[in-house]
Design a protein around this motif. Structure first.
Motif, PDB file in Angstrom:
ATOM      1  N   ARG A 204       0.801  -1.220   0.000  1.00 41.62           N
ATOM      2  CA  ARG A 204       0.000   0.000   0.000  1.00 41.62           C
ATOM      3  C   ARG A 204       0.834   1.269   0.000  1.00 41.62           C
ATOM      4  NH1 ARG A 204      -3.833  -0.083   4.046  1.00 41.62           N
ATOM      5  NH2 ARG A 204      -4.270   1.997   3.324  1.00 41.62           N
ATOM      6  N   ASP A 205       2.145   1.160   0.040  1.00 43.96           N
ATOM      7  CA  ASP A 205       3.000   2.342   0.099  1.00 43.96           C
ATOM      8  C   ASP A 205       3.560   2.670  -1.278  1.00 43.96           C
ATOM      9  OD1 ASP A 205       3.095   2.908   3.037  1.00 43.96           O
ATOM     10  OD2 ASP A 205       3.861   0.857   3.057  1.00 43.96           O
ATOM     11  N   ILE A 206       3.523   3.949  -1.621  1.00 42.87           N
ATOM     12  CA  ILE A 206       4.094   4.455  -2.869  1.00 42.87           C
ATOM     13  C   ILE A 206       4.976   5.643  -2.496  1.00 42.87           C
ATOM     14  CG2 ILE A 206       3.602   5.560  -5.089  1.00 42.87           C
ATOM     15  CD1 ILE A 206       0.848   4.147  -5.015  1.00 42.87           C
ATOM     16  N   TYR A 207       6.147   5.702  -3.090  1.00 43.76           N
ATOM     17  CA  TYR A 207       7.062   6.816  -2.845  1.00 43.76           C
ATOM     18  C   TYR A 207       7.272   7.575  -4.149  1.00 43.76           C
ATOM     19  CZ  TYR A 207       7.913   4.414   1.516  1.00 43.76           C
ATOM     20  OH  TYR A 207       7.737   3.819   2.732  1.00 43.76           O
ATOM     21  N   LEU A 208       7.026   8.880  -4.106  1.00 42.55           N
ATOM     22  CA  LEU A 208       7.316   9.751  -5.245  1.00 42.55           C
ATOM     23  C   LEU A 208       8.518  10.600  -4.846  1.00 42.55           C
ATOM     24  CD1 LEU A 208       3.839  11.090  -6.483  1.00 42.55           C
ATOM     25  CD2 LEU A 208       5.307   9.405  -7.561  1.00 42.55           C
ATOM     26  N   LEU A 209       9.593  10.440  -5.578  1.00 42.67           N
ATOM     27  CA  LEU A 209      10.824  11.161  -5.289  1.00 42.67           C
ATOM     28  C   LEU A 209      11.015  12.250  -6.327  1.00 42.67           C
ATOM     29  CD1 LEU A 209      13.062   8.031  -4.608  1.00 42.67           C
ATOM     30  CD2 LEU A 209      11.596   9.266  -2.999  1.00 42.67           C
ATOM     31  N   THR A 210      11.182  13.486  -5.873  1.00 40.32           N
ATOM     32  CA  THR A 210      11.357  14.607  -6.790  1.00 40.32           C
ATOM     33  C   THR A 210      12.602  15.394  -6.381  1.00 40.32           C
ATOM     34  OG1 THR A 210      10.212  16.391  -5.610  1.00 40.32           O
ATOM     35  CG2 THR A 210       8.823  14.792  -6.782  1.00 40.32           C
ATOM     36  N   PRO A 211      13.127  16.232  -7.250  1.00 43.16           N
ATOM     37  CA  PRO A 211      14.287  17.051  -6.892  1.00 43.16           C
ATOM     38  C   PRO A 211      14.006  18.035  -5.758  1.00 43.16           C
ATOM     39  CG  PRO A 211      14.040  16.952  -9.269  1.00 43.16           C
ATOM     40  CD  PRO A 211      12.810  16.335  -8.681  1.00 43.16           C
ATOM     41  N   LYS A 212      12.736  18.393  -5.538  1.00 43.20           N
ATOM     42  CA  LYS A 212      12.387  19.398  -4.519  1.00 43.20           C
ATOM     43  C   LYS A 212      11.957  18.797  -3.183  1.00 43.20           C
ATOM     44  CE  LYS A 212      12.053  22.901  -7.621  1.00 43.20           C
ATOM     45  NZ  LYS A 212      12.882  23.985  -7.704  1.00 43.20           N
ATOM     46  N   GLY A 213      11.681  17.500  -3.138  1.00 45.35           N
ATOM     47  CA  GLY A 213      11.211  16.848  -1.927  1.00 45.35           C
ATOM     48  C   GLY A 213      10.508  15.555  -2.297  1.00 45.35           C
ATOM     49  N   ASN A 214      10.142  14.786  -1.288  1.00 45.31           N
ATOM     50  CA  ASN A 214       9.584  13.458  -1.532  1.00 45.31           C
ATOM     51  C   ASN A 214       8.240  13.271  -0.849  1.00 45.31           C
ATOM     52  OD1 ASN A 214      11.974  12.757  -2.950  1.00 45.31           O
ATOM     53  ND2 ASN A 214      12.988  12.472  -0.995  1.00 45.31           N
ATOM     54  N   LEU A 215       7.464  12.335  -1.386  1.00 49.10           N
ATOM     55  CA  LEU A 215       6.155  12.005  -0.839  1.00 49.10           C
ATOM     56  C   LEU A 215       6.089  10.525  -0.512  1.00 49.10           C
ATOM     57  CD1 LEU A 215       3.829  13.886  -3.370  1.00 49.10           C
ATOM     58  CD2 LEU A 215       4.601  14.672  -1.121  1.00 49.10           C
ATOM     59  N   HIS A 216       5.538  10.235   0.653  1.00 47.86           N
ATOM     60  CA  HIS A 216       5.197   8.865   1.027  1.00 47.86           C
ATOM     61  C   HIS A 216       3.678   8.804   0.972  1.00 47.86           C
ATOM     62  CE1 HIS A 216       4.938   5.653   4.448  1.00 47.86           C
ATOM     63  NE2 HIS A 216       4.528   5.190   3.281  1.00 47.86           N
ATOM     64  N   LEU A 217       3.174   8.047   0.005  1.00 44.88           N
ATOM     65  CA  LEU A 217       1.734   7.920  -0.210  1.00 44.88           C
ATOM     66  C   LEU A 217       1.252   6.578   0.311  1.00 44.88           C
ATOM     67  CD1 LEU A 217       2.020   9.060  -3.884  1.00 44.88           C
ATOM     68  CD2 LEU A 217       0.934  10.412  -2.120  1.00 44.88           C
ATOM     69  N   ARG A 218      -0.015   6.536   0.687  1.00 43.76           N
ATOM     70  CA  ARG A 218      -0.639   5.302   1.173  1.00 43.76           C
ATOM     71  C   ARG A 218      -1.941   5.119   0.396  1.00 43.76           C
ATOM     72  NH1 ARG A 218       0.701   0.895   3.905  1.00 43.76           N
ATOM     73  NH2 ARG A 218      -0.727   0.370   5.526  1.00 43.76           N
ATOM     74  N   THR A 219      -2.099   3.999  -0.282  1.00 45.74           N
ATOM     75  CA  THR A 219      -3.297   3.770  -1.088  1.00 45.74           C
ATOM     76  C   THR A 219      -4.524   3.606  -0.203  1.00 45.74           C
ATOM     77  OG1 THR A 219      -2.931   1.390  -1.181  1.00 45.74           O
ATOM     78  CG2 THR A 219      -1.981   2.719  -2.965  1.00 45.74           C
ATOM     79  N   PHE A 220      -5.664   4.066  -0.719  1.00 45.67           N
ATOM     80  CA  PHE A 220      -6.905   3.926   0.046  1.00 45.67           C
ATOM     81  C   PHE A 220      -8.085   3.437  -0.774  1.00 45.67           C
ATOM     82  CE2 PHE A 220      -7.042   8.371  -1.314  1.00 45.67           C
ATOM     83  CZ  PHE A 220      -8.364   8.562  -1.700  1.00 45.67           C
ATOM     84  N   ALA A 221      -8.069   3.581  -2.102  1.00 47.08           N
ATOM     85  CA  ALA A 221      -9.204   3.125  -2.914  1.00 47.08           C
ATOM     86  C   ALA A 221      -8.741   2.797  -4.329  1.00 47.08           C
ATOM     87  CB  ALA A 221     -10.289   4.195  -2.959  1.00 47.08           C
ATOM     88  N   TYR A 222      -9.432   1.828  -4.922  1.00 50.43           N
ATOM     89  CA  TYR A 222      -9.160   1.388  -6.288  1.00 50.43           C
ATOM     90  C   TYR A 222     -10.500   1.351  -7.005  1.00 50.43           C
ATOM     91  CZ  TYR A 222      -7.143  -1.550  -9.980  1.00 50.43           C
ATOM     92  OH  TYR A 222      -6.692  -2.052 -11.177  1.00 50.43           O
ATOM     93  N   VAL A 223     -10.634   2.186  -8.033  1.00 51.01           N
ATOM     94  CA  VAL A 223     -11.931   2.416  -8.666  1.00 51.01           C
ATOM     95  C   VAL A 223     -11.825   2.178 -10.168  1.00 51.01           C
ATOM     96  CG1 VAL A 223     -13.713   4.177  -9.087  1.00 51.01           C
ATOM     97  CG2 VAL A 223     -12.478   4.174  -6.919  1.00 51.01           C
ATOM     98  N   ARG A 224     -12.872   1.616 -10.761  1.00 56.39           N
ATOM     99  CA  ARG A 224     -12.979   1.524 -12.217  1.00 56.39           C
ATOM    100  C   ARG A 224     -14.006   2.550 -12.658  1.00 56.39           C
ATOM    101  NH1 ARG A 224     -15.764   0.230 -16.494  1.00 56.39           N
ATOM    102  NH2 ARG A 224     -14.715  -0.671 -18.282  1.00 56.39           N
ATOM    103  N   VAL A 225     -13.658   3.347 -13.652  1.00 52.56           N
ATOM    104  CA  VAL A 225     -14.570   4.361 -14.183  1.00 52.56           C
ATOM    105  C   VAL A 225     -14.635   4.220 -15.695  1.00 52.56           C
ATOM    106  CG1 VAL A 225     -14.086   5.988 -12.304  1.00 52.56           C
ATOM    107  CG2 VAL A 225     -12.779   6.148 -14.429  1.00 52.56           C
TER     108      VAL A 225
END
Length: 170
Positions: free
Chosen positions: A52-73
């Protein structure tokens, strides 16, 4: 190369700094599992709750994301591409709608009102036709200026120190 495999890209109305309430990233669901292939596979292999963890690494800073929903549209549903909201109430309603419509959802997430920033990972639904799968994740921790995390940590896992990731030169 990008010509052979495509590229992950940010919705054109998003700010490159990822400070919008909803940062939308698009990527192909490659059969070899690259790009968003793993997200697409969640639609049929039951892996939503396992990682459930996703990390977005950028030159300006980083994000630790946590998934909460999976939807089909349906591919024509444009409301899912909202990047900013007129009010906190509208943002919370958007998030609650995605939780209510989810094919899979987390049972250990903060309240929608605490999710100030989310990310939407959008990929195609090539099996069922004109659809998209969207994996939603909230920002749990952030070292990116202007992006607020919830601060909620998984009680069964030690916290993630984004400063350690920042020390890798990002």
């Amino acid at each position: 190369s990008a010509v052979d495999y495509g590229a992950i890209f940010l919705e054109g109305t998003n700010t490159p700094a990822l400070t919008d309430a909803n940062s939308i990233l698009f990527g192909h669901a490659m059969k070899n599992g690259t790009m968003f292939g793993a997200f697409y596979r969640m639609s049929w292999n039951g892996t939503f709750g396992t990682v459930r963890d996703i990390y977005l690494l950028t030159p300006k800073g980083n994000l630790h994301l946590r998934t909460f929903a999976y939807v089909r549209v349906d591919a024509s549903e444009m409301g899912v591409l909202t990047t900013d909201f007129a009010s906190d109430e509208a943002r919370v309603a958007f998030i609650r709608d995605k939780i209510d419509r989810a094919k899979f959802r987390a049972d250990d997430m903060p309240d929608a009102s605490e999710m100030k920033h989310i990310a939407s990972f959008v990929t195609c639904d090539s099996a069922e036709g004109r659809g998209r799968y969207i994996l939603y994740a909230y920002v749990q921790e952030s070292s990116l200026p202007g992006v607020e995390g919830t601060g909620h940590l998984d009680p069964n896992k030690p916290g993630t120190d984004l400063d350690l990731i920042d020390g890798l030169g990002w």
